[in-house]
Design a protein around this motif. Sequence first.
Motif, PDB file in Angstrom:
ATOM      1  N   VAL A  49     -76.338   6.218 -94.027  1.00 21.07           N
ATOM      2  CA  VAL A  49     -77.735   5.817 -93.857  1.00 21.07           C
ATOM      3  C   VAL A  49     -78.655   6.971 -94.262  1.00 21.07           C
ATOM      4  CG1 VAL A  49     -79.481   5.122 -92.178  1.00 21.07           C
ATOM      5  CG2 VAL A  49     -77.159   4.178 -92.046  1.00 21.07           C
ATOM      6  N   PHE A  50     -78.364   8.157 -93.777  1.00 19.47           N
ATOM      7  CA  PHE A  50     -79.196   9.320 -94.071  1.00 19.47           C
ATOM      8  C   PHE A  50     -79.091   9.713 -95.542  1.00 19.47           C
ATOM      9  CE2 PHE A  50     -78.378   9.383 -89.579  1.00 19.47           C
ATOM     10  CZ  PHE A  50     -79.557   9.844 -89.017  1.00 19.47           C
ATOM     11  N   LEU A  51     -77.883   9.661 -96.092  1.00 22.19           N
ATOM     12  CA  LEU A  51     -77.686  10.024 -97.493  1.00 22.19           C
ATOM     13  C   LEU A  51     -78.361   9.025 -98.428  1.00 22.19           C
ATOM     14  CD1 LEU A  51     -73.930  11.045 -97.233  1.00 22.19           C
ATOM     15  CD2 LEU A  51     -75.842  12.602 -97.636  1.00 22.19           C
ATOM     16  N   ALA A  52     -78.323   7.730 -98.074  1.00 24.37           N
ATOM     17  CA  ALA A  52     -78.968   6.711 -98.895  1.00 24.37           C
ATOM     18  C   ALA A  52     -80.477   6.904 -98.909  1.00 24.37           C
ATOM     19  CB  ALA A  52     -78.616   5.316 -98.381  1.00 24.37           C
ATOM     20  N   VAL A  53     -81.055   7.237 -97.767  1.00 27.32           N
ATOM     21  CA  VAL A  53     -82.494   7.501 -97.712  1.00 27.32           C
ATOM     22  C   VAL A  53     -82.813   8.769 -98.484  1.00 27.32           C
ATOM     23  CG1 VAL A  53     -84.409   8.131 -96.190  1.00 27.32           C
ATOM     24  CG2 VAL A  53     -82.884   6.248 -95.566  1.00 27.32           C
ATOM     25  N   GLY A  54     -82.021   9.822 -98.281  1.00 24.99           N
ATOM     26  CA  GLY A  54     -82.286  11.087 -98.947  1.00 24.99           C
ATOM     27  C   GLY A  54     -82.279  10.982-100.455  1.00 24.99           C
ATOM     28  N   ALA A  55     -81.424  10.110-100.997  1.00 30.26           N
ATOM     29  CA  ALA A  55     -81.348   9.947-102.456  1.00 30.26           C
ATOM     30  C   ALA A  55     -82.600   9.311-103.028  1.00 30.26           C
ATOM     31  CB  ALA A  55     -80.128   9.092-102.805  1.00 30.26           C
ATOM     32  N   VAL A 369     -79.291  18.608-111.198  1.00 32.22           N
ATOM     33  CA  VAL A 369     -80.488  18.762-110.369  1.00 32.22           C
ATOM     34  C   VAL A 369     -80.359  17.942-109.088  1.00 32.22           C
ATOM     35  CG1 VAL A 369     -82.958  18.237-110.226  1.00 32.22           C
ATOM     36  CG2 VAL A 369     -82.029  19.322-112.278  1.00 32.22           C
ATOM     37  N   GLU A 370     -79.860  16.714-109.212  1.00 31.35           N
ATOM     38  CA  GLU A 370     -79.693  15.874-108.021  1.00 31.35           C
ATOM     39  C   GLU A 370     -78.642  16.448-107.077  1.00 31.35           C
ATOM     40  OE1 GLU A 370     -81.510  13.103-106.989  1.00 31.35           O
ATOM     41  OE2 GLU A 370     -82.743  14.040-108.533  1.00 31.35           O
ATOM     42  N   ALA A 371     -77.578  17.015-107.631  1.00 28.94           N
ATOM     43  CA  ALA A 371     -76.551  17.628-106.792  1.00 28.94           C
ATOM     44  C   ALA A 371     -77.129  18.805-106.008  1.00 28.94           C
ATOM     45  CB  ALA A 371     -75.375  18.084-107.652  1.00 28.94           C
ATOM     46  N   GLU A 372     -77.974  19.605-106.648  1.00 25.77           N
ATOM     47  CA  GLU A 372     -78.617  20.730-105.967  1.00 25.77           C
ATOM     48  C   GLU A 372     -79.582  20.234-104.889  1.00 25.77           C
ATOM     49  OE1 GLU A 372     -80.439  23.201-108.874  1.00 25.77           O
ATOM     50  OE2 GLU A 372     -78.539  23.793-109.817  1.00 25.77           O
ATOM     51  N   ARG A 373     -80.306  19.165-105.205  1.00 27.62           N
ATOM     52  CA  ARG A 373     -81.244  18.609-104.217  1.00 27.62           C
ATOM     53  C   ARG A 373     -80.499  18.115-102.981  1.00 27.62           C
ATOM     54  NH1 ARG A 373     -84.501  13.816-103.094  1.00 27.62           N
ATOM     55  NH2 ARG A 373     -83.195  12.496-104.415  1.00 27.62           N
ATOM     56  N   LEU A 374     -79.379  17.437-103.200  1.00 30.15           N
ATOM     57  CA  LEU A 374     -78.562  16.940-102.092  1.00 30.15           C
ATOM     58  C   LEU A 374     -78.036  18.102-101.251  1.00 30.15           C
ATOM     59  CD1 LEU A 374     -76.928  14.774-100.572  1.00 30.15           C
ATOM     60  CD2 LEU A 374     -75.195  14.939-102.375  1.00 30.15           C
ATOM     61  N   ALA A 375     -77.477  19.106-101.917  1.00 36.81           N
ATOM     62  CA  ALA A 375     -76.942  20.256-101.192  1.00 36.81           C
ATOM     63  C   ALA A 375     -78.034  20.966-100.400  1.00 36.81           C
ATOM     64  CB  ALA A 375     -76.286  21.232-102.172  1.00 36.81           C
ATOM     65  N   GLY A 376     -79.247  20.964-100.929  1.00 29.14           N
ATOM     66  CA  GLY A 376     -80.345  21.658-100.277  1.00 29.14           C
ATOM     67  C   GLY A 376     -80.712  21.082 -98.933  1.00 29.14           C
ATOM     68  N   TRP A 377     -80.692  19.744 -98.795  1.00 27.62           N
ATOM     69  CA  TRP A 377     -81.091  19.193 -97.501  1.00 27.62           C
ATOM     70  C   TRP A 377     -79.921  18.907 -96.573  1.00 27.62           C
ATOM     71  CZ3 TRP A 377     -79.622  14.476 -95.640  1.00 27.62           C
ATOM     72  CH2 TRP A 377     -79.268  13.467 -96.535  1.00 27.62           C
TER      73      TRP A 377
END
Length: 407
Positions: A49-55, A369-377
């Motif tokens: 749920v959190f990962l789907a929103v974060g994306a 870029v998306e992988a870095e954004r995901l790792a960041g949060w």
Amino acid sequence: MAETRAIGAAERRARLGVRHLLAGGARAGSAEEVVDGLVALHGTDPASVFLAVGARLSGAPGGLGPVGDVERALYEDRSLVRMHGMRHTVFVLPSGLAAAVQASTTDPAAVRERGTLLKHLAAGSPLDATWLAETERLVLAELAVRGEATGTELGDAVPALRSTYVYGKGTRQEGVQSVASRVLRVLGMEGRIVRGRPQGSWTSSRFRWAPAVPHPALDPAEARAELIRRWLGACGPATEADLKWWTGWKVTEVRGALAAVGAVPVGLDEGTGFVLPDDLEPVPPEGAGPEPWAALLPALDPTPMGWQGRDWYLDPEHRAALFDRSGNIGPTVWWNGRIVGGWAQRPDGEIVHRLLTNVGAEAVRAIGVEAERLAGWVGVVRVTPRFRTPLERELGAGQPPGGTAAQ
């Protein structure tokens, strides 16, 4: 007679990028906007749920980030609710849609769940419907006083909830089971209690229980029409088979709902699909397509799990690597409306991915870029999907055999 409108795979992928809030300019500003746009998020795996929103989130109000924004919506504002829904699966929904899901989908499943529990109790214990009703009364009274409680806390306060029964008596599956989870499950499906804030972090599945806000009673047929209207707005066009699979309804119920919303047939590569009557214009308009976009979506994300027929966004040769044996999809990498790989988090926290097809330098950069954004949060939290798939296991274990993990 009007000619049937044809909608090809390219247009479907353009719709997906915008309506599923994945194209850069289409991202949302809050968890509520994400869930409202997608209709429902799979909630079986809490982290998804959190990962789907974060994306899909461009930025949360007050700088909360994906985790804080989802927790605010679920546990403070209660603008989102976690409940059993389509296909007897847990979903996170907009609170305003909960009554339609309850009447169209969850109520019939709850009747079956209660009947099954009573059957098991009768076969494997002296417990009966009178015992069950009294136990449920005590649980609800305890929650009314406490506000919320874990299953263990409720068992301590209501000793009857610690009762056991023999499951599968006389079979190879025979074993002693506690009634607690079954009783709480029935109460939850009937809309009398709701899952609250979990113990531990946002990845935990050990939820507290709280009294539920009663859903308005809706006519089941009207509720099915409302759910189909919302779903076609987000996911149309879709075939009858897609709708039957996603909802878990009978074919007659799907057809009745399509008729009730005036759904219009359109031509798809796999046969006849349906859209809402005001959704026949080309998407996007000529020359106004979304910019190329990349995304890392979690296991059980509502986009890859939105349709039964997936060939228009997934190469059939990649299914074995990305799905488990029960049909649950793992973490996926997307480029311009297609699944092009998978990703995982290693034990040391590193986010790694592998591309299953040649996508070009622009895509590789955007995916990075998306992988870095995901790792960041995500930060120091470790996320392991509840249903693990071959590619996710390989990547998560470290350097995968037979290939190189893209960093």
